[in-house]
Design a protein around this motif. Structure first.
Motif, PDB file in Angstrom:
ATOM      1  N   ASP A  72       8.196   0.064  -3.486  1.00 28.15           N
ATOM      2  CA  ASP A  72       7.942  -1.126  -3.714  1.00 28.15           C
ATOM      3  C   ASP A  72       6.751  -1.164  -3.134  1.00 28.15           C
ATOM      4  OD1 ASP A  72       8.482  -0.325  -1.101  1.00 28.15           O
ATOM      5  OD2 ASP A  72       9.504  -2.311  -0.453  1.00 28.15           O
ATOM      6  N   LEU A  73       5.761  -0.253  -3.432  1.00 22.94           N
ATOM      7  CA  LEU A  73       4.221  -0.555  -3.511  1.00 22.94           C
ATOM      8  C   LEU A  73       3.927  -1.174  -3.414  1.00 22.94           C
ATOM      9  CD1 LEU A  73       1.992   0.447  -1.166  1.00 22.94           C
ATOM     10  CD2 LEU A  73       0.927   2.141  -3.483  1.00 22.94           C
ATOM     11  N   ALA A  74       3.056  -2.394  -3.339  1.00 25.57           N
ATOM     12  CA  ALA A  74       1.976  -3.299  -3.694  1.00 25.57           C
ATOM     13  C   ALA A  74       0.212  -3.029  -3.478  1.00 25.57           C
ATOM     14  CB  ALA A  74       2.421  -4.774  -2.978  1.00 25.57           C
ATOM     15  N   VAL A  75      -0.694  -3.355  -4.208  1.00 25.17           N
ATOM     16  CA  VAL A  75      -2.029  -3.409  -3.754  1.00 25.17           C
ATOM     17  C   VAL A  75      -3.051  -4.570  -4.046  1.00 25.17           C
ATOM     18  CG1 VAL A  75      -3.409  -2.446  -4.788  1.00 25.17           C
ATOM     19  CG2 VAL A  75      -1.829  -0.884  -5.099  1.00 25.17           C
ATOM     20  N   ILE A  76      -3.531  -4.800  -2.919  1.00 27.40           N
ATOM     21  CA  ILE A  76      -4.799  -6.164  -2.554  1.00 27.40           C
ATOM     22  C   ILE A  76      -6.228  -5.066  -2.946  1.00 27.40           C
ATOM     23  CG2 ILE A  76      -5.201  -7.777  -0.928  1.00 27.40           C
ATOM     24  CD1 ILE A  76      -2.811  -8.171  -0.024  1.00 27.40           C
ATOM     25  N   HIS A  77      -6.437  -5.952  -3.763  1.00 25.05           N
ATOM     26  CA  HIS A  77      -7.616  -5.209  -4.197  1.00 25.05           C
ATOM     27  C   HIS A  77      -8.702  -6.281  -4.143  1.00 25.05           C
ATOM     28  CE1 HIS A  77     -10.244  -4.505  -8.617  1.00 25.05           C
ATOM     29  NE2 HIS A  77     -10.600  -3.692  -7.336  1.00 25.05           N
ATOM     30  N   ALA A 127       1.019   7.315  -2.762  1.00 25.12           N
ATOM     31  CA  ALA A 127       1.114   5.975  -1.587  1.00 25.12           C
ATOM     32  C   ALA A 127       2.393   5.636  -2.110  1.00 25.12           C
ATOM     33  CB  ALA A 127       0.032   5.046  -1.576  1.00 25.12           C
ATOM     34  N   ALA A 128       2.415   5.347  -3.516  1.00 25.30           N
ATOM     35  CA  ALA A 128       3.415   4.959  -4.761  1.00 25.30           C
ATOM     36  C   ALA A 128       4.785   5.937  -4.759  1.00 25.30           C
ATOM     37  CB  ALA A 128       3.080   4.236  -5.740  1.00 25.30           C
ATOM     38  N   TYR A 165      -1.043  -1.135  -0.142  1.00 28.83           N
ATOM     39  CA  TYR A 165      -2.249  -0.616  -0.394  1.00 28.83           C
ATOM     40  C   TYR A 165      -3.242  -1.475   0.079  1.00 28.83           C
ATOM     41  CZ  TYR A 165      -5.410   3.600  -1.420  1.00 28.83           C
ATOM     42  OH  TYR A 165      -6.837   4.151  -1.016  1.00 28.83           O
ATOM     43  N   LEU A 166      -4.383  -0.939   0.263  1.00 29.06           N
ATOM     44  CA  LEU A 166      -5.866  -2.059   0.590  1.00 29.06           C
ATOM     45  C   LEU A 166      -6.932  -1.227  -0.279  1.00 29.06           C
ATOM     46  CD1 LEU A 166      -7.609  -4.760   1.105  1.00 29.06           C
ATOM     47  CD2 LEU A 166      -7.304  -3.555   3.505  1.00 29.06           C
ATOM     48  N   THR A 167      -7.374  -1.723  -0.946  1.00 25.13           N
ATOM     49  CA  THR A 167      -8.868  -1.080  -1.462  1.00 25.13           C
ATOM     50  C   THR A 167      -9.794  -1.968  -1.527  1.00 25.13           C
ATOM     51  OG1 THR A 167      -9.332   0.665  -3.689  1.00 25.13           O
ATOM     52  CG2 THR A 167      -7.742  -1.949  -4.114  1.00 25.13           C
ATOM     53  N   ILE A 168     -10.518  -1.585  -0.546  1.00 21.40           N
ATOM     54  CA  ILE A 168     -11.448  -1.747  -1.069  1.00 21.40           C
ATOM     55  C   ILE A 168     -13.434  -1.862  -1.702  1.00 21.40           C
ATOM     56  CG2 ILE A 168     -13.662  -3.333   0.516  1.00 21.40           C
ATOM     57  CD1 ILE A 168     -11.489  -3.767   2.613  1.00 21.40           C
ATOM     58  N   ASP A 169     -13.220  -1.744  -2.641  1.00 22.80           N
ATOM     59  CA  ASP A 169     -15.015  -2.304  -3.325  1.00 22.80           C
ATOM     60  C   ASP A 169     -15.801  -2.388  -2.738  1.00 22.80           C
ATOM     61  OD1 ASP A 169     -16.742  -1.606  -4.745  1.00 22.80           O
ATOM     62  OD2 ASP A 169     -15.927  -1.182  -7.001  1.00 22.80           O
ATOM     63  N   VAL A 223      -0.534 -12.716   0.730  1.00 24.02           N
ATOM     64  CA  VAL A 223      -0.143 -12.025   1.602  1.00 24.02           C
ATOM     65  C   VAL A 223       0.884 -12.655   2.315  1.00 24.02           C
ATOM     66  CG1 VAL A 223      -0.257 -11.770   4.594  1.00 24.02           C
ATOM     67  CG2 VAL A 223      -2.196 -11.793   3.059  1.00 24.02           C
ATOM     68  N   ALA A 224       1.422 -13.339   1.486  1.00 18.35           N
ATOM     69  CA  ALA A 224       2.609 -14.277   2.261  1.00 18.35           C
ATOM     70  C   ALA A 224       3.892 -13.317   1.418  1.00 18.35           C
ATOM     71  CB  ALA A 224       2.909 -15.382   2.083  1.00 18.35           C
ATOM     72  N   ALA A 225       3.033 -13.174  -0.180  1.00 16.88           N
ATOM     73  CA  ALA A 225       3.828 -12.614  -1.271  1.00 16.88           C
ATOM     74  C   ALA A 225       4.741 -10.782  -0.886  1.00 16.88           C
ATOM     75  CB  ALA A 225       3.225 -12.798  -2.457  1.00 16.88           C
ATOM     76  N   VAL A 226       3.631 -10.547  -0.463  1.00 15.33           N
ATOM     77  CA  VAL A 226       3.697  -9.491   0.072  1.00 15.33           C
ATOM     78  C   VAL A 226       4.578  -8.259   1.457  1.00 15.33           C
ATOM     79  CG1 VAL A 226       1.900  -8.628  -1.614  1.00 15.33           C
ATOM     80  CG2 VAL A 226       1.619  -8.331   0.255  1.00 15.33           C
ATOM     81  N   LYS A 227       4.562  -9.726   1.959  1.00 16.71           N
ATOM     82  CA  LYS A 227       5.304 -10.259   3.365  1.00 16.71           C
ATOM     83  C   LYS A 227       6.360  -8.598   3.601  1.00 16.71           C
ATOM     84  CE  LYS A 227       6.612 -12.436   7.786  1.00 16.71           C
ATOM     85  NZ  LYS A 227       6.595 -13.433   8.194  1.00 16.71           N
ATOM     86  N   GLY A 228       6.075  -7.402   4.494  1.00 15.15           N
ATOM     87  CA  GLY A 228       7.544  -6.707   4.998  1.00 15.15           C
ATOM     88  C   GLY A 228       7.252  -5.710   3.703  1.00 15.15           C
ATOM     89  N   ARG A 229       6.323  -5.620   2.427  1.00 12.45           N
ATOM     90  CA  ARG A 229       6.803  -4.866   1.805  1.00 12.45           C
ATOM     91  C   ARG A 229       5.210  -3.862   1.695  1.00 12.45           C
ATOM     92  NH1 ARG A 229       6.230  -6.798  -4.479  1.00 12.45           N
ATOM     93  NH2 ARG A 229       6.272  -4.577  -4.188  1.00 12.45           N
ATOM     94  N   PRO A 230       5.235  -2.766   1.928  1.00 10.51           N
ATOM     95  CA  PRO A 230       4.341  -1.664   2.508  1.00 10.51           C
ATOM     96  C   PRO A 230       2.977  -1.734   1.398  1.00 10.51           C
ATOM     97  CG  PRO A 230       6.285  -0.360   0.629  1.00 10.51           C
ATOM     98  CD  PRO A 230       6.011  -1.377   1.191  1.00 10.51           C
TER      99      PRO A 230
END
Length: 293
Positions: free
Chosen positions: A125-130, A119-120, A208-212, A199-206
């Motif tokens: 400009d990828l961001a990750v939510i973990h 994805a990167a 990746y959501l990773t859920i352990d 969520v607001a901080a990454v608005k508009g950016r691609p």
């Protein structure tokens, strides 16, 4: 070149060409440090999915109306971590190149790394939510830099500071917590407090959501490789995941760390499947209506 599986996840029987989402399994748990078995998660989830309904009363949506392709499980080699990770990266790259959303089912958490790499490569400009119980920020574990205990540190090697947002974390070495608090990641411990800000901080950016799945409390989800008390419940996790899906531009995602050989009752598998259904439906809704950008 794309063959439909004989057995698919419930309601995920669209042809590849018409699918918005591509589900696929990464049956790999070679670096698991405590209780192995996550390599069987995608296979077991696929079989057990027929205990669910396709309809979600939470969202008033139905998988029968969705377009999800089940790409099956990758045939990953035993004992060759680098080759296995390369195969996951190549498959993810192919799905992304075709303009579809790859949804990876692990497997241990290390399988997220090559998918995030892919994805990167496409989105600089990828961001990750973990979501996780563990920091996963060790630089090495037992001398190994490629481990489920180091996966987010390796993601940081790719993305750098300020692009990784961690929630539900409640376990890790002191050095990992200090490293995160030095500003390398945005670590929010214990709960999903502050998720709306991320969520607001990454608005508009691609994103990746990773859920352990061990972000869930063991009373809800006991059958995982490294259970950790003090986690969230199912409704909290579902609402958090849907808020990210509807609030962000998700380009790829994963769900990892279910260990079916430990799950004699099938309760943890059922929990993972219900979350998967809700996430697929939320993604499908966003494909139909304009995404938030």
């Amino acid at each position: 070149m794309w063959n439909r599986n004989i057995e698919t996840f419930l309601g995920c029987d669209a042809a590849y060409e018409e699918g918005h989402i591509v589900l696929f399994g990464a049956p790999f748990d070679s670096t698991t440090s405590y209780r192995p078995g996550t390599r069987f998660a995608s296979r077991t989830m696929r079989a057990e999915s027929y205990g669910l309904e396709t309809y979600s009363p939470y969202q008033d949506l139905d998988l029968e109306d969705a377009r999800v392709f089940d790409g099956g499980d990758l045939e990953l080699p035993f004992g060759d971590t680098a080759r296995a990770l390369g195969m996951i990266r190549d498959f993810t790259t192919e799905v992304l190149t075709d303009g579809k959303l790859p949804f990876l089912i692990g497997g241990e958490h290390l399988v997220s790394l090559p998918a995030i790499e892919a994805a990167a490569e496409k989105y600089s400009d990828l961001a990750v939510i973990h979501f996780d119980a563990h920091t996963d920020l060790r630089d090495e574990y037992l001398g190994n830099r490629l481990s489920h205990a180091t996966v987010i540190r390796r993601v940081w090697d790719i993305l750098g500071d300020g692009r990784i947002h961690q929630f539900g974390i409640r376990s890790g070495e002191r050095a990992e917590w200090e490293w995160a608090r030095a500003g390398h990641t945005n670590l929010r411990p214990f709960t999903f407090a502050g998720l709306s800000d991320a969520v607001a901080a990454v608005k508009g950016r691609p994103v990746y959501l990773t859920i352990d799945l061990d972000v869930l409390d063991p009373s809800v989800f006991p059958w995982t490789g490294t259970p950790e008390a003090g986690g969230v419940n199912f409704i909290e996790l579902m609402k958090a995941a849907l808020s990210v899906i509807h609030g962000c531009r998700i380009v790829a995602c994963d769900m990892v760390e279910l260990s079916p050989p430990l799950d004699a009752s099938g309760a943890s598998t059922a929990t993972a499947l219900k979350l998967l259904r809700e996430m697929l439906l939320a993604f499908e809704e966003d494909f139909i209506r304009p995404q938030i950008v």
